[in-house]
Design a protein around this motif. Structure first.
Motif, PDB file in Angstrom:
ATOM      1  N   CYS A 199      -5.540 -32.227   3.914  1.00 19.15           N
ATOM      2  CA  CYS A 199      -4.846 -31.827   5.139  1.00 19.15           C
ATOM      3  C   CYS A 199      -5.039 -30.331   5.349  1.00 19.15           C
ATOM      4  CB  CYS A 199      -3.361 -32.159   5.028  1.00 19.15           C
ATOM      5  SG  CYS A 199      -2.370 -31.568   6.421  1.00 19.15           S
ATOM      6  N   ASP A 200      -5.535 -29.944   6.528  1.00 17.76           N
ATOM      7  CA  ASP A 200      -5.787 -28.534   6.794  1.00 17.76           C
ATOM      8  C   ASP A 200      -4.526 -27.756   7.152  1.00 17.76           C
ATOM      9  OD1 ASP A 200      -5.340 -29.705   9.227  1.00 17.76           O
ATOM     10  OD2 ASP A 200      -7.285 -29.220  10.088  1.00 17.76           O
ATOM     11  N   GLU A 201      -3.427 -28.453   7.311  1.00 20.81           N
ATOM     12  CA  GLU A 201      -2.172 -27.787   7.631  1.00 20.81           C
ATOM     13  C   GLU A 201      -1.469 -27.301   6.359  1.00 20.81           C
ATOM     14  OE1 GLU A 201       0.687 -26.194  10.114  1.00 20.81           O
ATOM     15  OE2 GLU A 201      -1.205 -27.171  10.688  1.00 20.81           O
ATOM     16  N   CYS A 202      -1.451 -28.166   5.329  1.00 17.90           N
ATOM     17  CA  CYS A 202      -0.780 -27.810   4.072  1.00 17.90           C
ATOM     18  C   CYS A 202      -1.759 -27.573   2.942  1.00 17.90           C
ATOM     19  CB  CYS A 202       0.211 -28.903   3.671  1.00 17.90           C
ATOM     20  SG  CYS A 202      -0.582 -30.493   3.271  1.00 17.90           S
ATOM     21  N   ASP A 203      -3.066 -27.653   3.240  1.00 21.83           N
ATOM     22  CA  ASP A 203      -4.120 -27.451   2.240  1.00 21.83           C
ATOM     23  C   ASP A 203      -4.005 -28.421   1.073  1.00 21.83           C
ATOM     24  OD1 ASP A 203      -5.302 -25.219   3.603  1.00 21.83           O
ATOM     25  OD2 ASP A 203      -3.595 -24.023   2.919  1.00 21.83           O
ATOM     26  N   GLY A 204      -3.570 -29.647   1.373  1.00 19.95           N
ATOM     27  CA  GLY A 204      -3.530 -30.691   0.354  1.00 19.95           C
ATOM     28  C   GLY A 204      -2.289 -30.685  -0.520  1.00 19.95           C
ATOM     29  N   VAL A 205      -1.359 -29.772  -0.264  1.00 20.46           N
ATOM     30  CA  VAL A 205      -0.152 -29.658  -1.091  1.00 20.46           C
ATOM     31  C   VAL A 205       0.915 -30.661  -0.662  1.00 20.46           C
ATOM     32  CG1 VAL A 205       1.704 -28.116  -1.844  1.00 20.46           C
ATOM     33  CG2 VAL A 205      -0.613 -27.230  -1.530  1.00 20.46           C
ATOM     34  N   GLY A 206       0.993 -30.944   0.624  1.00 24.43           N
ATOM     35  CA  GLY A 206       1.994 -31.864   1.137  1.00 24.43           C
ATOM     36  C   GLY A 206       3.244 -31.181   1.655  1.00 24.43           C
ATOM     37  N   GLN A 207       3.336 -29.867   1.429  1.00 17.31           N
ATOM     38  CA  GLN A 207       4.474 -29.095   1.911  1.00 17.31           C
ATOM     39  C   GLN A 207       3.992 -27.801   2.550  1.00 17.31           C
ATOM     40  OE1 GLN A 207       6.819 -28.753  -1.767  1.00 17.31           O
ATOM     41  NE2 GLN A 207       8.348 -30.111  -0.847  1.00 17.31           N
ATOM     42  N   VAL A 208       4.778 -27.308   3.483  1.00 15.76           N
ATOM     43  CA  VAL A 208       4.453 -26.039   4.142  1.00 15.76           C
ATOM     44  C   VAL A 208       5.705 -25.170   4.152  1.00 15.76           C
ATOM     45  CG1 VAL A 208       2.627 -26.999   5.609  1.00 15.76           C
ATOM     46  CG2 VAL A 208       5.001 -27.020   6.403  1.00 15.76           C
ATOM     47  N   TYR A 209       5.483 -23.853   4.262  1.00 15.61           N
ATOM     48  CA  TYR A 209       6.619 -22.946   4.367  1.00 15.61           C
ATOM     49  C   TYR A 209       7.254 -23.059   5.755  1.00 15.61           C
ATOM     50  CZ  TYR A 209       5.390 -20.700  -0.049  1.00 15.61           C
ATOM     51  OH  TYR A 209       5.139 -20.444  -1.368  1.00 15.61           O
ATOM     52  N   LYS A 210       8.554 -22.858   5.785  1.00 12.61           N
ATOM     53  CA  LYS A 210       9.264 -22.936   7.059  1.00 12.61           C
ATOM     54  C   LYS A 210       8.823 -21.835   8.013  1.00 12.61           C
ATOM     55  CE  LYS A 210      13.500 -24.976   5.128  1.00 12.61           C
ATOM     56  NZ  LYS A 210      14.955 -24.760   4.894  1.00 12.61           N
ATOM     57  N   GLU A 211       8.537 -20.654   7.462  1.00 17.52           N
ATOM     58  CA  GLU A 211       8.120 -19.528   8.288  1.00 17.52           C
ATOM     59  C   GLU A 211       6.755 -19.025   7.829  1.00 17.52           C
ATOM     60  OE1 GLU A 211      11.019 -16.419   8.685  1.00 17.52           O
ATOM     61  OE2 GLU A 211      12.693 -17.818   8.438  1.00 17.52           O
ATOM     62  N   LYS A 212       5.962 -18.554   8.785  1.00 17.54           N
ATOM     63  CA  LYS A 212       4.647 -18.017   8.463  1.00 17.54           C
ATOM     64  C   LYS A 212       4.752 -16.579   7.971  1.00 17.54           C
ATOM     65  CE  LYS A 212       2.036 -20.905  11.691  1.00 17.54           C
ATOM     66  NZ  LYS A 212       1.088 -20.914  12.840  1.00 17.54           N
ATOM     67  N   CYS A 213       3.750 -16.169   7.215  1.00 16.75           N
ATOM     68  CA  CYS A 213       3.694 -14.791   6.719  1.00 16.75           C
ATOM     69  C   CYS A 213       3.587 -13.834   7.902  1.00 16.75           C
ATOM     70  CB  CYS A 213       2.502 -14.630   5.782  1.00 16.75           C
ATOM     71  SG  CYS A 213       2.168 -12.931   5.273  1.00 16.75           S
ATOM     72  N   SER A 214       4.370 -12.792   7.863  1.00 18.80           N
ATOM     73  CA  SER A 214       4.395 -11.849   8.992  1.00 18.80           C
ATOM     74  C   SER A 214       3.136 -10.994   9.059  1.00 18.80           C
ATOM     75  CB  SER A 214       5.622 -10.938   8.883  1.00 18.80           C
ATOM     76  OG  SER A 214       5.612 -10.236   7.641  1.00 18.80           O
ATOM     77  N   ASP A 215       2.422 -10.856   7.932  1.00 18.07           N
ATOM     78  CA  ASP A 215       1.233 -10.009   7.919  1.00 18.07           C
ATOM     79  C   ASP A 215      -0.036 -10.757   8.351  1.00 18.07           C
ATOM     80  OD1 ASP A 215       2.625  -7.778   7.175  1.00 18.07           O
ATOM     81  OD2 ASP A 215       2.195  -7.960   5.037  1.00 18.07           O
ATOM     82  N   CYS A 216      -0.243 -11.949   7.809  1.00 11.19           N
ATOM     83  CA  CYS A 216      -1.481 -12.688   8.135  1.00 11.19           C
ATOM     84  C   CYS A 216      -1.249 -13.764   9.176  1.00 11.19           C
ATOM     85  CB  CYS A 216      -2.094 -13.295   6.876  1.00 11.19           C
ATOM     86  SG  CYS A 216      -1.081 -14.605   6.125  1.00 11.19           S
ATOM     87  N   LYS A 217      -0.001 -13.929   9.645  1.00 14.89           N
ATOM     88  CA  LYS A 217       0.353 -14.906  10.682  1.00 14.89           C
ATOM     89  C   LYS A 217      -0.004 -16.334  10.280  1.00 14.89           C
ATOM     90  CE  LYS A 217       1.365 -11.230  13.056  1.00 14.89           C
ATOM     91  NZ  LYS A 217       2.759 -10.762  13.098  1.00 14.89           N
TER      92      LYS A 217
END
Length: 362
Positions: A199-217
């Motif tokens: 999965c290109d959204e979670c990079d195969g982990v199955g989980q994503v952070y609630k908020e994106k990094c403020s530096d790299c967006k």
């Protein structure tokens, strides 16, 4: 014979199995219909490979031509979906195409992103980068370091490449429902084939952070200037390559590529190299050759004393042990070739002295 299978694969009649397999892989990728290739050519390439890769069939083909008994089989089973492959590792018929999945595993892993028993999902990897560095001769012998600044994509130092704000916590990825994999069905000339990829959204982990990094967006990587220290080992030769692991381009959810540095060694006016020995020439006068001499020359790592007795021969080489190129906790030698300079003009007194030597048989 109506077809020359060797010409189809572009190999010599004496080619070994590995050469034939490599040629087939290359052409199969080139002509594969799912890559926009020529299906007719693909069938011809596969037909040729099925014969030449089998020792018995190849022998019969070399003797009888295309009408041998073990030729390509006529149409049989069709690929009716993923289950139609009937087991991997066995030769299958698809129309007029006979395919051996043991050999085609790598190819179809590339084409379809991996499915079932061959290929699987691959870890993402950033691009490799390369550059040339020139060093002087002395640096090539004893080693040195270089700090270079290059523009490249690196992992975000804030989120360490994750793309998320770590303090925000994680939630289940909505795109893959926490599986970490995306399953898709592709239609091919063989039928429907199911593929799986990270999965290109979670990079195969199955989980994503609630908020994106403020530096790299959320990208996980950032482009910019990066300083890299390059340690150049002692004894490196001109044209040698240094590999610096994971100093290439970074990619989110994968490993960085590598950096390859090609070393160019500038020539020295005095010294050259012969294996692990250092070589130089030293000019001496005729009188030095006749009477002997004590000279000091400047080496790459300090002074070198040369002590010669009378009677130096033309082209004689002086060996100084342990002052050459470092290798395996040892060092090579220094070889100094003595060049006797003969005078172009002689004074009357010099001529007289030489005449006297001549009368003495010297």
């Amino acid at each position: 014979m109506s077809k020359n299978y060797y010409e189809v694969l572009g190999v010599d009649k004496k080619a070994d199995k590995d050469t034939i397999k490599k040629a087939f892989y290359k052409l199969a990728n080139k002509y594969h219909p799912d890559k926009g290739g020529d299906e007719t050519k693909f069938k011809e390439v596969n037909e040729a490979y099925q014969v030449l890769s089998d020792e018995k069939k190849r022998k019969e083909y070399d003797i009888y031509g295309e009408t041998f008994t073990g030729g390509p089989r006529p149409g049989g089973n069709s690929a009716g979906g993923f289950g139609g492959f009937g087991g991997f590792g066995q030769a299958q018929d698809f129309g007029n195409i006979n395919i051996d999945f043991d050999d085609l595993g790598d190819i179809f892993g590339d084409i379809f992103g991996g499915f079932g028993g061959f290929g699987g999902t691959r870890e993402k990897r950033g691009r490799d980068i390369s550059m040339d560095i020139e060093i002087n001769f002395k640096e090539s012998i004893f080693g040195t370091e270089r700090n270079v600044v290059i523009n490249k994509t690196s992992k975000c130092s804030t989120c360490h490449g994750s793309g998320g704000k770590e303090s925000s916590g994680k939630v289940t990825c909505s795109k893959c429902n926490g599986n970490g994999r995306i399953y898709e069905t592709k239609k091919t000339f063989m039928g429907s084939v199911q593929t799986v990829r990270n999965c290109d959204e979670c990079d195969g982990v199955g989980q994503v952070y609630k908020e994106k990094c403020s530096d790299c967006k959320g990208a996980g990587v950032r482009s910019g200037r990066t300083e890299i220290n390059i340690a150049i080992p002692a004894g490196i030769n001109d044209g040698e390559m240094i590999k610096i692991t994971e100093q290439g381009e970074a990619v989110k959810g994968g490993v960085s590529g590598d950096m390859f540095v090609k070393i160019r060694v500038a020539k020295d006016k005095v010294w050259s190299r012969a294996g692990n020995d250092l070589v130089a020439e030293h000019k001496i006068k005729l009188t030095d050759a006749l009477l002997g001499f004590d000279h000091t020359i400047e080496g790459l790592d300090g002074a070198i004393d040369i002590n010669m007795k009378e009677g130096v021969t033309i082209g004689e080489i002086v060996r100084v042990s342990g002052r050459g190129v470092p290798y395996q906790r040892k060092r090579g030698d220094v070889l100094i070739k003595l060049i006797i300079e003969l005078p172009k003009k002689l004074s009357k007194q010099s001529k007289k002295l030489i005449e006297e030597l001549k009368t003495e048989g010297l």
